[in-house]
Design a protein around this motif. Structure first.
Motif, PDB file in Angstrom:
ATOM      1  N   GLU A  42       0.759  -1.151   0.227  1.00  0.00           N
ATOM      2  CA  GLU A  42      -0.111  -0.086   0.081  1.00  0.00           C
ATOM      3  C   GLU A  42       0.959   1.278  -0.045  1.00  0.00           C
ATOM      4  OE1 GLU A  42      -3.120   0.115   2.971  1.00  0.00           O
ATOM      5  OE2 GLU A  42      -3.666  -1.952   2.677  1.00  0.00           O
ATOM      6  N   SER A  43       2.200   1.147  -0.201  1.00  0.00           N
ATOM      7  CA  SER A  43       3.086   2.323  -0.154  1.00  0.00           C
ATOM      8  C   SER A  43       3.334   3.026  -1.467  1.00  0.00           C
ATOM      9  CB  SER A  43       4.257   1.894   0.446  1.00  0.00           C
ATOM     10  OG  SER A  43       5.488   3.121   0.332  1.00  0.00           O
ATOM     11  N   GLU A  44       3.014   4.243  -1.720  1.00  0.00           N
ATOM     12  CA  GLU A  44       3.220   4.868  -2.764  1.00  0.00           C
ATOM     13  C   GLU A  44       4.742   5.120  -3.218  1.00  0.00           C
ATOM     14  OE1 GLU A  44       1.207   5.860  -5.254  1.00  0.00           O
ATOM     15  OE2 GLU A  44      -0.672   5.436  -4.078  1.00  0.00           O
ATOM     16  N   THR A  45       5.480   4.985  -2.031  1.00  0.00           N
ATOM     17  CA  THR A  45       6.967   5.387  -2.057  1.00  0.00           C
ATOM     18  C   THR A  45       7.679   4.148  -2.326  1.00  0.00           C
ATOM     19  OG1 THR A  45       7.184   5.450   0.079  1.00  0.00           O
ATOM     20  CG2 THR A  45       6.907   7.648  -0.766  1.00  0.00           C
ATOM     21  N   VAL A  46       7.454   3.171  -1.602  1.00  0.00           N
ATOM     22  CA  VAL A  46       8.221   1.781  -1.655  1.00  0.00           C
ATOM     23  C   VAL A  46       7.842   1.057  -2.641  1.00  0.00           C
ATOM     24  CG1 VAL A  46       8.839  -0.259  -0.504  1.00  0.00           C
ATOM     25  CG2 VAL A  46       8.485   1.595   0.934  1.00  0.00           C
ATOM     26  N   GLN A  47       6.535   1.339  -3.267  1.00  0.00           N
ATOM     27  CA  GLN A  47       6.577   0.419  -4.365  1.00  0.00           C
ATOM     28  C   GLN A  47       6.349  -1.262  -4.196  1.00  0.00           C
ATOM     29  OE1 GLN A  47       7.593   2.382  -7.635  1.00  0.00           O
ATOM     30  NE2 GLN A  47       6.332   4.144  -7.395  1.00  0.00           N
ATOM     31  N   GLY A  48       6.077  -1.679  -3.281  1.00  0.00           N
ATOM     32  CA  GLY A  48       6.355  -3.083  -3.110  1.00  0.00           C
ATOM     33  C   GLY A  48       5.177  -3.816  -4.011  1.00  0.00           C
ATOM     34  N   ARG A  49       5.355  -4.990  -4.281  1.00  0.00           N
ATOM     35  CA  ARG A  49       4.722  -6.087  -4.644  1.00  0.00           C
ATOM     36  C   ARG A  49       4.598  -7.323  -4.341  1.00  0.00           C
ATOM     37  NH1 ARG A  49       7.097  -6.737 -10.880  1.00  0.00           N
ATOM     38  NH2 ARG A  49       8.489  -8.196 -10.488  1.00  0.00           N
ATOM     39  N   PRO A  50       3.651  -7.901  -4.544  1.00  0.00           N
ATOM     40  CA  PRO A  50       3.454  -9.471  -3.893  1.00  0.00           C
ATOM     41  C   PRO A  50       4.356 -10.317  -4.838  1.00  0.00           C
ATOM     42  CG  PRO A  50       1.553  -8.825  -4.905  1.00  0.00           C
ATOM     43  CD  PRO A  50       2.267  -7.644  -4.954  1.00  0.00           C
ATOM     44  N   SER A  51       4.758 -11.536  -4.033  1.00  0.00           N
ATOM     45  CA  SER A  51       5.363 -12.526  -4.906  1.00  0.00           C
ATOM     46  C   SER A  51       4.526 -13.378  -5.500  1.00  0.00           C
ATOM     47  CB  SER A  51       6.116 -13.169  -3.922  1.00  0.00           C
ATOM     48  OG  SER A  51       5.380 -14.104  -3.190  1.00  0.00           O
ATOM     49  N   ARG A  52       4.727 -13.876  -6.606  1.00  0.00           N
ATOM     50  CA  ARG A  52       4.051 -14.620  -7.498  1.00  0.00           C
ATOM     51  C   ARG A  52       3.462 -15.639  -6.769  1.00  0.00           C
ATOM     52  NH1 ARG A  52       5.893 -15.973 -13.317  1.00  0.00           N
ATOM     53  NH2 ARG A  52       7.808 -16.735 -12.141  1.00  0.00           N
ATOM     54  N   SER A  53       4.370 -16.466  -5.784  1.00  0.00           N
ATOM     55  CA  SER A  53       3.809 -17.479  -4.900  1.00  0.00           C
ATOM     56  C   SER A  53       2.585 -17.212  -3.887  1.00  0.00           C
ATOM     57  CB  SER A  53       4.864 -18.055  -4.028  1.00  0.00           C
ATOM     58  OG  SER A  53       5.567 -16.978  -3.199  1.00  0.00           O
ATOM     59  N   VAL A  54       2.483 -15.868  -3.631  1.00  0.00           N
ATOM     60  CA  VAL A  54       1.519 -15.336  -2.536  1.00  0.00           C
ATOM     61  C   VAL A  54       0.061 -15.026  -3.538  1.00  0.00           C
ATOM     62  CG1 VAL A  54       0.946 -13.481  -1.041  1.00  0.00           C
ATOM     63  CG2 VAL A  54       3.169 -14.696  -0.833  1.00  0.00           C
ATOM     64  N   LEU A  55       0.330 -14.639  -4.849  1.00  0.00           N
ATOM     65  CA  LEU A  55      -0.996 -14.170  -5.706  1.00  0.00           C
ATOM     66  C   LEU A  55      -2.024 -15.181  -5.374  1.00  0.00           C
ATOM     67  CD1 LEU A  55       0.803 -12.863  -8.944  1.00  0.00           C
ATOM     68  CD2 LEU A  55      -0.531 -11.488  -7.135  1.00  0.00           C
ATOM     69  N   PRO A  56      -2.004 -16.387  -5.788  1.00  0.00           N
ATOM     70  CA  PRO A  56      -3.214 -17.227  -5.653  1.00  0.00           C
ATOM     71  C   PRO A  56      -3.995 -17.067  -4.133  1.00  0.00           C
ATOM     72  CG  PRO A  56      -1.410 -18.563  -6.421  1.00  0.00           C
ATOM     73  CD  PRO A  56      -0.806 -17.230  -6.003  1.00  0.00           C
ATOM     74  N   HIS A  57      -3.419 -16.934  -3.156  1.00  0.00           N
ATOM     75  CA  HIS A  57      -3.930 -16.932  -1.633  1.00  0.00           C
ATOM     76  C   HIS A  57      -4.410 -15.491  -1.623  1.00  0.00           C
ATOM     77  CE1 HIS A  57      -4.895 -18.229   2.030  1.00  0.00           C
ATOM     78  NE2 HIS A  57      -3.852 -17.407   2.822  1.00  0.00           N
ATOM     79  N   LEU A  58      -3.600 -14.497  -2.172  1.00  0.00           N
ATOM     80  CA  LEU A  58      -4.301 -13.162  -1.793  1.00  0.00           C
ATOM     81  C   LEU A  58      -5.129 -12.950  -2.751  1.00  0.00           C
ATOM     82  CD1 LEU A  58      -3.499 -10.340  -0.558  1.00  0.00           C
ATOM     83  CD2 LEU A  58      -1.941 -10.065  -2.489  1.00  0.00           C
ATOM     84  N   SER A  59      -5.249 -13.451  -4.099  1.00  0.00           N
ATOM     85  CA  SER A  59      -6.541 -13.112  -4.732  1.00  0.00           C
ATOM     86  C   SER A  59      -7.788 -13.677  -4.287  1.00  0.00           C
ATOM     87  CB  SER A  59      -6.135 -13.738  -6.226  1.00  0.00           C
ATOM     88  OG  SER A  59      -6.441 -15.014  -6.310  1.00  0.00           O
ATOM     89  N   ARG A  60      -7.680 -14.704  -3.401  1.00  0.00           N
ATOM     90  CA  ARG A  60      -8.665 -15.600  -3.091  1.00  0.00           C
ATOM     91  C   ARG A  60      -9.191 -14.557  -1.704  1.00  0.00           C
ATOM     92  NH1 ARG A  60      -6.596 -19.965  -2.896  1.00  0.00           N
ATOM     93  NH2 ARG A  60      -5.595 -19.989  -0.815  1.00  0.00           N
ATOM     94  N   LEU A  61      -8.522 -14.210  -0.931  1.00  0.00           N
ATOM     95  CA  LEU A  61      -8.807 -13.497   0.352  1.00  0.00           C
ATOM     96  C   LEU A  61      -9.446 -12.049  -0.121  1.00  0.00           C
ATOM     97  CD1 LEU A  61      -5.578 -13.999   2.321  1.00  0.00           C
ATOM     98  CD2 LEU A  61      -7.848 -14.921   2.864  1.00  0.00           C
ATOM     99  N   LEU A  62      -8.830 -11.458  -1.366  1.00  0.00           N
ATOM    100  CA  LEU A  62      -9.287  -9.988  -1.685  1.00  0.00           C
ATOM    101  C   LEU A  62     -10.389 -10.436  -2.803  1.00  0.00           C
ATOM    102  CD1 LEU A  62      -6.056  -7.882  -2.268  1.00  0.00           C
ATOM    103  CD2 LEU A  62      -7.547  -8.398  -0.071  1.00  0.00           C
ATOM    104  N   SER A  63     -10.741 -11.622  -3.001  1.00  0.00           N
ATOM    105  CA  SER A  63     -11.758 -11.926  -4.087  1.00  0.00           C
ATOM    106  C   SER A  63     -11.585 -11.157  -5.340  1.00  0.00           C
ATOM    107  CB  SER A  63     -13.174 -11.508  -3.454  1.00  0.00           C
ATOM    108  OG  SER A  63     -13.582 -12.164  -2.477  1.00  0.00           O
ATOM    109  N   VAL A  64     -10.267 -11.205  -5.901  1.00  0.00           N
ATOM    110  CA  VAL A  64     -10.123 -10.660  -7.310  1.00  0.00           C
ATOM    111  C   VAL A  64      -9.155 -11.782  -7.842  1.00  0.00           C
ATOM    112  CG1 VAL A  64     -10.036  -8.092  -6.488  1.00  0.00           C
ATOM    113  CG2 VAL A  64      -7.975  -9.439  -6.319  1.00  0.00           C
ATOM    114  N   ALA A  65      -9.249 -11.531  -9.232  1.00  0.00           N
ATOM    115  CA  ALA A  65      -8.386 -12.669 -10.201  1.00  0.00           C
ATOM    116  C   ALA A  65      -6.937 -12.352  -9.895  1.00  0.00           C
ATOM    117  CB  ALA A  65      -8.942 -12.498 -11.718  1.00  0.00           C
ATOM    118  N   PRO A  66      -6.308 -13.346  -9.847  1.00  0.00           N
ATOM    119  CA  PRO A  66      -4.694 -13.528  -9.648  1.00  0.00           C
ATOM    120  C   PRO A  66      -4.209 -12.386 -11.029  1.00  0.00           C
ATOM    121  CG  PRO A  66      -5.343 -15.909  -9.408  1.00  0.00           C
ATOM    122  CD  PRO A  66      -6.894 -15.215 -10.091  1.00  0.00           C
TER     123      PRO A  66
END
Length: 118
Positions: A42-66
């Motif tokens: 959620e950082s505008e300055t750090v600009q982090g991004r999720p790892s590809r291994s986390v994407l499926p679980h994260l997409s399920r939790l947020l109810s959005v497509a990977p």
């Protein structure tokens, strides 16, 4: 495809709140990540991004497509995940165990168990 007009950080915060996670820490606990890891998403300055291994679980939790998550963060889903070069097999196995456990402390625990066994 999804409109990417707002920043990934703003979009992620909205998606987290829409999914019912009131804090970054709450989502971090469910994902097994550090709160700092979620904060970076959620950082505008750090600009982090999720790892590809986390994407499926994260997409399920947020109810959005990977694919939407990947597009928001500029992650290429078509590129195969490369194995880290130069890591000993026991460390790679410990990493796989940690990911399978889905907890941030999993790597530490897996390495500690291997050291006690070995």
């Amino acid at each position: 495809m999804w409109g990417v007009s707002e920043s990934a950080a703003v979009w992620f915060r909205r998606a987290r709140l829409r999914a019912g996670y009131r804090s970054q820490g709450e989502l971090a606990r469910v994902l097994g990540l550090s709160r700092a890891g979620c904060r970076q998403l959620e950082s505008e300055t750090v600009q982090g991004r999720p790892s590809r291994s986390v994407l499926p679980h994260l997409s399920r939790l947020l109810s959005v497509a990977p694919e939407e998550l990947a597009a928001r963060y500029g992650i290429d889903l078509e590129r195969p995940i490369a194995e880290p070069a130069g890591l000993p097999p026991d460390v790679l196995a410990a990493i796989e165990e940690a990911v399978a456990r889905g907890v941030a402390r999993g790597l530490h625990e897996a390495l500690g168990e291997r050291a006690r066994r070995g």
